[in-house]
Design an enzyme around this catalytic site. Structure first.
Site, PDB file in Angstrom:
ATOM      1  N   GLU A 135       0.837  -1.207   0.000  1.00 40.52           N
ATOM      2  CA  GLU A 135       0.000   0.000   0.000  1.00 40.52           C
ATOM      3  C   GLU A 135       0.868   1.251   0.000  1.00 40.52           C
ATOM      4  OE1 GLU A 135      -2.714   1.410  -0.298  1.00 40.52           O
ATOM      5  OE2 GLU A 135      -4.402   0.314   0.535  1.00 40.52           O
ATOM      6  N   ASP A 136       0.328   2.325  -0.551  1.00 42.58           N
ATOM      7  CA  ASP A 136       1.026   3.606  -0.444  1.00 42.58           C
ATOM      8  C   ASP A 136       0.819   4.201   0.943  1.00 42.58           C
ATOM      9  OD1 ASP A 136      -1.697   3.982  -0.916  1.00 42.58           O
ATOM     10  OD2 ASP A 136      -1.443   5.617  -2.335  1.00 42.58           O
ATOM     11  N   ASP A 160      -4.892   5.174   5.844  1.00 42.25           N
ATOM     12  CA  ASP A 160      -5.485   6.383   6.428  1.00 42.25           C
ATOM     13  C   ASP A 160      -6.524   5.956   7.463  1.00 42.25           C
ATOM     14  OD1 ASP A 160      -7.363   8.729   6.522  1.00 42.25           O
ATOM     15  OD2 ASP A 160      -6.036   9.551   5.015  1.00 42.25           O
ATOM     16  N   GLY A 219      -8.084   3.266   7.240  1.00 40.13           N
ATOM     17  CA  GLY A 219      -7.912   1.824   7.290  1.00 40.13           C
ATOM     18  C   GLY A 219      -9.056   1.083   6.614  1.00 40.13           C
ATOM     19  N   THR A 268     -10.164   1.071   3.418  1.00 43.90           N
ATOM     20  CA  THR A 268      -9.822   0.421   2.149  1.00 43.90           C
ATOM     21  C   THR A 268      -9.130  -0.910   2.402  1.00 43.90           C
ATOM     22  OG1 THR A 268      -9.366   2.621   1.272  1.00 43.90           O
ATOM     23  CG2 THR A 268      -8.594   0.757  -0.038  1.00 43.90           C
ATOM     24  N   PHE A 317      -2.725  15.793   4.543  1.00 43.51           N
ATOM     25  CA  PHE A 317      -2.779  15.245   3.193  1.00 43.51           C
ATOM     26  C   PHE A 317      -1.404  15.329   2.527  1.00 43.51           C
ATOM     27  CE2 PHE A 317      -3.841  15.013  -1.309  1.00 43.51           C
ATOM     28  CZ  PHE A 317      -4.687  13.915  -1.288  1.00 43.51           C
ATOM     29  N   ARG A 371       1.624  12.429  -8.801  1.00 43.71           N
ATOM     30  CA  ARG A 371       2.135  11.055  -8.598  1.00 43.71           C
ATOM     31  C   ARG A 371       3.568  10.873  -9.058  1.00 43.71           C
ATOM     32  NH1 ARG A 371      -2.338   7.838  -7.417  1.00 43.71           N
ATOM     33  NH2 ARG A 371      -4.250   8.316  -8.543  1.00 43.71           N
TER      34      ARG A 371
HETATM   35  P1  XMP Z   1      -8.355   4.719   3.847  1.00 39.29           P
HETATM   36  O1  XMP Z   1      -8.982   5.911   4.511  1.00 39.29           O
HETATM   37  O2  XMP Z   1      -9.378   3.773   3.310  1.00 39.29           O
HETATM   38  O3  XMP Z   1      -7.640   5.360   2.615  1.00 39.29           O
HETATM   39  O4  XMP Z   1      -7.317   4.063   4.728  1.00 39.29           O
HETATM   40  C1  XMP Z   1      -6.616   4.754   1.991  1.00 39.29           C
HETATM   41  C2  XMP Z   1      -6.419   5.282   0.604  1.00 39.29           C
HETATM   42  O5  XMP Z   1      -6.764   6.684   0.507  1.00 39.29           O
HETATM   43  C3  XMP Z   1      -5.789   7.386  -0.212  1.00 39.29           C
HETATM   44  N1  XMP Z   1      -5.159   8.375   0.690  1.00 39.29           N
HETATM   45  C4  XMP Z   1      -4.391   9.394   0.301  1.00 39.29           C
HETATM   46  N2  XMP Z   1      -3.981   9.770  -0.925  1.00 39.29           N
HETATM   47  N3  XMP Z   1      -2.765  11.540   0.035  1.00 39.29           N
HETATM   48  C5  XMP Z   1      -3.175  10.844  -1.049  1.00 39.29           C
HETATM   49  O6  XMP Z   1      -2.791  11.202  -2.150  1.00 39.29           O
HETATM   50  C6  XMP Z   1      -3.121  11.241   1.304  1.00 39.29           C
HETATM   51  O7  XMP Z   1      -2.725  11.916   2.258  1.00 39.29           O
HETATM   52  C7  XMP Z   1      -3.988  10.098   1.435  1.00 39.29           C
HETATM   53  N4  XMP Z   1      -4.547   9.495   2.515  1.00 39.29           N
HETATM   54  C8  XMP Z   1      -5.251   8.445   2.005  1.00 39.29           C
HETATM   55  C9  XMP Z   1      -4.804   6.351  -0.689  1.00 39.29           C
HETATM   56  O8  XMP Z   1      -5.123   5.938  -1.986  1.00 39.29           O
HETATM   57  C10 XMP Z   1      -4.970   5.191   0.259  1.00 39.29           C
HETATM   58  O9  XMP Z   1      -4.654   3.944  -0.310  1.00 39.29           O
HETATM   59 MG    MG Z   2      -3.758   3.520  -2.111  1.00 42.37          MG
END
Ligand code: XMP
Ligand code: MG
Length: 186
Positions: free
Chosen positions: A102-103, A106, A108, A110, A158, A171
């Site tokens: 994962e990148d 956040d 959690g 997803t 962010f 990106r």
């Molecule tokens: P959740 O909230 O489901 O989100 O954990 C995970 C996905 O949301 C994107 N994400 C971000 N993308 N800057 C971004 O460009 C951020 O600060 C950020 N925070 C969450 C990301 O795709 C991640 O997999």
């Molecule tokens: Mg992602």
């Protein structure tokens, strides 16, 4: 570049290319040790994890499979909290050692939805490798998510760059940036 501007919004440098690559080397060293004889299946979550995946797995020295999945849960700088599977996974994971790449984790949401669907295939093990995590953004039901292989822990700000985007842009940068007024260079 110390600062970038995407869709009129300013972002300033948070982690240099060198700092990111050092973290990736450390994660790769741990994976090389832990998965030496396990022939792991790496599942990279697109789009955000594309650079992390490419840099990390170039440093993995043993046999492995690499697959990609695409999920969406984000619009602008606010998590919608809904994970949607866009491109499915065409590989059987039963009995396999899976590592999800994962990148950023956040809320959690997803990851937790995705892990639930992976578990239905009864893999031998599932671990998470993520470049970034925002522990303060994690929702209560996802507090238990353990990221075994982690790059950086950050505040609930962010970030863009190194695979992550702000409404489609950013990106391509080899470093990470944070919204202006938040965080500082590490
Ligand atoms: P959740 O909230 O489901 O989100 O954990 C995970 C996905 O949301 C994107 N994400 C971000 N993308 N800057 C971004 O460009 C951020 O600060 C950020 N925070 C969450 C990301 O795709 C991640 O997999
Ligand atoms: Mg992602």
């Amino acid at each position: 570049m110390e600062e970038i501007c995407l869709h009129g919004k300013k972002f300033k440098l948070k982690f240099t290319e060198k700092a990111i690559q050092e973290k990736i080397q450390a994660i790769a060293a741990a994976l090389n040790k832990d998965y030496k004889d396990k022939q792991p299946v790496f599942i990279s979550v697109l789009n955000g994890a594309f650079l992390f995946t490419a840099d990390l797995l170039r440093l993995f020295k043993h046999d492995c499979e690499i697959h990609f999945i695409k999920l969406a849960s984000y619009a602008g700088t606010q998590s919608t909290g809904k994970a949607k599977e866009i491109i499915g996974l065409n590989v059987r994971l039963t009995g396999k050692h899976v590592v999800v790449l994962e990148d950023i984790v956040d809320t959690g949401k997803t990851l937790s939805d995705f892990l639930s669907s992976l578990k239905t295939q009864n893999p031998n093990s599932i671990e998470i490798a993520s470049l970034l995590t925002k522990p303060k953004a994690r929702t209560t039901e996802n507090k238990h998510l353990a990221i075994k292989y982690l790059g950086f822990e950050i505040e609930n700000d962010f970030v863009v760059g190194y695979g992550l985007d702000y409404d489609g842009l950013g990106r391509n940068y080899p470093m990470l940036y944070v919204e202006e007024g938040k965080g500082s260079v590490a």
